[in-house]
Design a protein around this motif. Structure first.
Motif, PDB file in Angstrom:
ATOM      1  N   VAL A  14       0.844  -1.202   0.000  1.00  0.00           N
ATOM      2  CA  VAL A  14       0.000   0.000   0.000  1.00  0.00           C
ATOM      3  C   VAL A  14       0.874   1.244   0.000  1.00  0.00           C
ATOM      4  O   VAL A  14       0.568   2.230  -0.682  1.00  0.00           O
ATOM      5  CB  VAL A  14      -0.967  -0.014   1.197  1.00  0.00           C
ATOM      6  CG1 VAL A  14      -1.785   1.266   1.243  1.00  0.00           C
ATOM      7  CG2 VAL A  14      -1.904  -1.218   1.098  1.00  0.00           C
ATOM      8  N   ARG A  15       1.979   1.206   0.725  1.00  0.00           N
ATOM      9  CA  ARG A  15       2.896   2.349   0.713  1.00  0.00           C
ATOM     10  C   ARG A  15       3.465   2.572  -0.681  1.00  0.00           C
ATOM     11  O   ARG A  15       3.603   3.710  -1.135  1.00  0.00           O
ATOM     12  CB  ARG A  15       4.027   2.111   1.712  1.00  0.00           C
ATOM     13  CG  ARG A  15       4.886   3.346   1.940  1.00  0.00           C
ATOM     14  CD  ARG A  15       6.013   3.082   2.921  1.00  0.00           C
ATOM     15  NE  ARG A  15       6.773   4.302   3.166  1.00  0.00           N
ATOM     16  CZ  ARG A  15       7.974   4.315   3.737  1.00  0.00           C
ATOM     17  NH1 ARG A  15       8.535   3.172   4.140  1.00  0.00           N
ATOM     18  NH2 ARG A  15       8.602   5.461   3.914  1.00  0.00           N
ATOM     19  N   LEU A  16       3.776   1.485  -1.380  1.00  0.00           N
ATOM     20  CA  LEU A  16       4.274   1.589  -2.750  1.00  0.00           C
ATOM     21  C   LEU A  16       3.229   2.251  -3.644  1.00  0.00           C
ATOM     22  O   LEU A  16       3.527   3.172  -4.411  1.00  0.00           O
ATOM     23  CB  LEU A  16       4.613   0.193  -3.261  1.00  0.00           C
ATOM     24  CG  LEU A  16       5.169   0.063  -4.680  1.00  0.00           C
ATOM     25  CD1 LEU A  16       6.531   0.727  -4.790  1.00  0.00           C
ATOM     26  CD2 LEU A  16       5.260  -1.412  -5.077  1.00  0.00           C
ATOM     27  N   LEU A  17       1.993   1.795  -3.531  1.00  0.00           N
ATOM     28  CA  LEU A  17       0.924   2.308  -4.380  1.00  0.00           C
ATOM     29  C   LEU A  17       0.602   3.769  -4.083  1.00  0.00           C
ATOM     30  O   LEU A  17       0.184   4.509  -4.984  1.00  0.00           O
ATOM     31  CB  LEU A  17      -0.331   1.445  -4.191  1.00  0.00           C
ATOM     32  CG  LEU A  17      -1.493   1.675  -5.136  1.00  0.00           C
ATOM     33  CD1 LEU A  17      -1.086   1.427  -6.589  1.00  0.00           C
ATOM     34  CD2 LEU A  17      -2.666   0.784  -4.761  1.00  0.00           C
ATOM     35  N   ARG A  18       0.788   4.203  -2.845  1.00  0.00           N
ATOM     36  CA  ARG A  18       0.477   5.588  -2.464  1.00  0.00           C
ATOM     37  C   ARG A  18       1.661   6.537  -2.679  1.00  0.00           C
ATOM     38  O   ARG A  18       1.541   7.735  -2.437  1.00  0.00           O
ATOM     39  CB  ARG A  18       0.051   5.657  -0.997  1.00  0.00           C
ATOM     40  CG  ARG A  18      -1.052   4.689  -0.583  1.00  0.00           C
ATOM     41  CD  ARG A  18      -2.373   5.008  -1.195  1.00  0.00           C
ATOM     42  NE  ARG A  18      -3.416   4.138  -0.641  1.00  0.00           N
ATOM     43  CZ  ARG A  18      -4.251   3.399  -1.356  1.00  0.00           C
ATOM     44  NH1 ARG A  18      -4.178   3.427  -2.683  1.00  0.00           N
ATOM     45  NH2 ARG A  18      -5.158   2.631  -0.780  1.00  0.00           N
ATOM     46  N   SER A  19       2.811   6.029  -3.113  1.00  0.00           N
ATOM     47  CA  SER A  19       3.992   6.872  -3.321  1.00  0.00           C
ATOM     48  C   SER A  19       3.856   7.682  -4.606  1.00  0.00           C
ATOM     49  O   SER A  19       3.111   7.301  -5.518  1.00  0.00           O
ATOM     50  CB  SER A  19       5.258   6.017  -3.346  1.00  0.00           C
ATOM     51  OG  SER A  19       5.539   5.496  -2.059  1.00  0.00           O
TER      52      SER A  19
END
Length: 377
Positions: A14-19
């Motif tokens: 999720v952190r990757l997708l929100r970066s």
């Protein structure tokens, strides 16, 4: 399917997708390239620099991602990732399926044959009753009615399905905002009822208020979850026709209810029928078409569009500049870039990834890309 994801990888995904500059296409390429989100995250700043981006690339805040999971849990919801067993099979076959969904309710409904039912927000009384009756009839036959929880036809479809549901039938509501946000406000009770008796689905993070740009993304999920889409009543220029177009692009059945040429709210349905949509007048008509589709096409969903992003090899070193020189401000097909560059598909995909992370590349429908002019990058 992959083994169960550990909590650290779930947070990292999720952190990757929100970066910054990481959309679904880039997300899938990064997973393919690095094998996991945990491995991909530390590489993002360097990849952005390789693509020509300015220094100082900042990942999505880890605390904010943890808060997103906590907010979902408070709403009795959970995240479902594209390679988990709970993820809907039909959605995997669309162009760029959502990497993660936030869901609340009965996940077993994803496994049932679905019918999307959409139409006008300012629907006529007759169309509202028809949508409610169609949905009740379909849910009583074991179908899942999928819609967007909007006013008018959407609300009627959900209400009818909840009233008529029997056996494995039911309803799925795909909302444009976060899983914990009610929109429109007057549908609070209906949204809670769907979460309790059906399934509520969101792509946006919890707490996200729906905005105009979110609705096309929601529509692609509605069309992708269903074997067929029924338009009950719609104007020529409406989101319902966009959903129908997406369903056709995904190879799903498109159906429409005919209406009076004197009512502008019927013009969209009549146009669809003229363009090849199937005229339907009862729940039996819809059920017959969807049954036929399910029997012939569902087994192919697993081999859908995701393979484009999860397959490939190669390193983009030395290819970024070559690809950047071939891409202009006018969209160009990725296949054309592969032909002209002489690089492998994997190398081109990785080069495009670097350019996108650098904020220099924009992706378009149909597998096309363009460079963002420096003044607007």
């Amino acid at each position: 399917m992959t083994p169960p994801l550990d909590p650290a990888e779930r947070l990292a995904r999720v952190r990757l997708l929100r970066s910054p500059n990481v959309g679904p296409v880039t997300y899938y390429h990064l997973l393919r390239r690095f094998g996991s989100a945990l491995a991909a995250l530390p590489a993002l700043p360097d990849l952005a620099r390789r693509g020509g981006g300015a220094r100082g690339y900042v990942l999505a805040d880890a605390a904010r991602i943890e808060a997103e999971f906590e907010a979902a849990a408070r709403s009795h919801a959970q995240h479902v990732f594209h390679d988990e067993a709970e993820y809907p099979l039909t959605l995997l076959a669309v162009d760029t399926p959502p990497p993660v969904l936030t869901v609340r309710g009965n996940l077993a409904l994803f496994d049932q044959p679905g019918v999307a039912m959409v139409g006008a927000r300012n629907a006529s009384a007759g169309a509202v009753r028809l949508a409610r009756d169609f949905a009740a009839g379909l849910a009583s036959r074991g179908f899942v009615v999928v819609s967007g929880l909007a006013r008018g036809i959407d609300a009627a479809a959900h209400t009818g399905a909840l009233h008529g549901m029997a056996g494995d039938g039911g309803t799925i509501a795909v909302i444009a905002g976060g899983i914990d946000v009610v929109y429109p406000p007057e549908h609070a009770a209906l949204q809670d009822r769907i979460a309790a008796q059906g399934l509520l689905v969101a792509e946006m993070p919890p707490g996200t208020e729906p905005q105009a740009r979110h609705f096309p993304s929601r529509n692609r999920i509605i069309a992708g979850l269903a074997a067929g889409t029924v338009v009950v009543e719609a104007a020529i220029k409406s989101g319902s026709l966009i959903t129908a177009r997406l369903a056709a692009e995904y190879g799903r059945e498109v159906m429409a209810v005919p209406g009076s040429p004197l009512d502008a709210r019927s013009h969209g349905c009549n146009h669809l029928i003229r363009e090849g949509a199937i005229l339907v007048q009862s729940a039996d008509d819809i059920a017959e078409l969807v049954d036929t589709f399910e029997g012939t096409a569902r087994s192919t969903f697993r081999d859908g569009a995701l393979s484009e992003y999860l397959a490939g090899d190669a390193d983009s070193a030395g290819v970024v500049d070559r690809i950047a020189g071939l891409v202009g401000v006018a969209p160009v097909a990725i296949d054309e870039l592969i032909r002209q560059s002489g690089a492998t598909p994997g190398a081109v995909a990785d080069a495009l990834l670097d350019l996108e992370l650098a904020g220099r590349l924009e992706r378009h429908a149909g597998g096309r890309v363009s460079l963002i002019p420096p003044s607007s990058a």
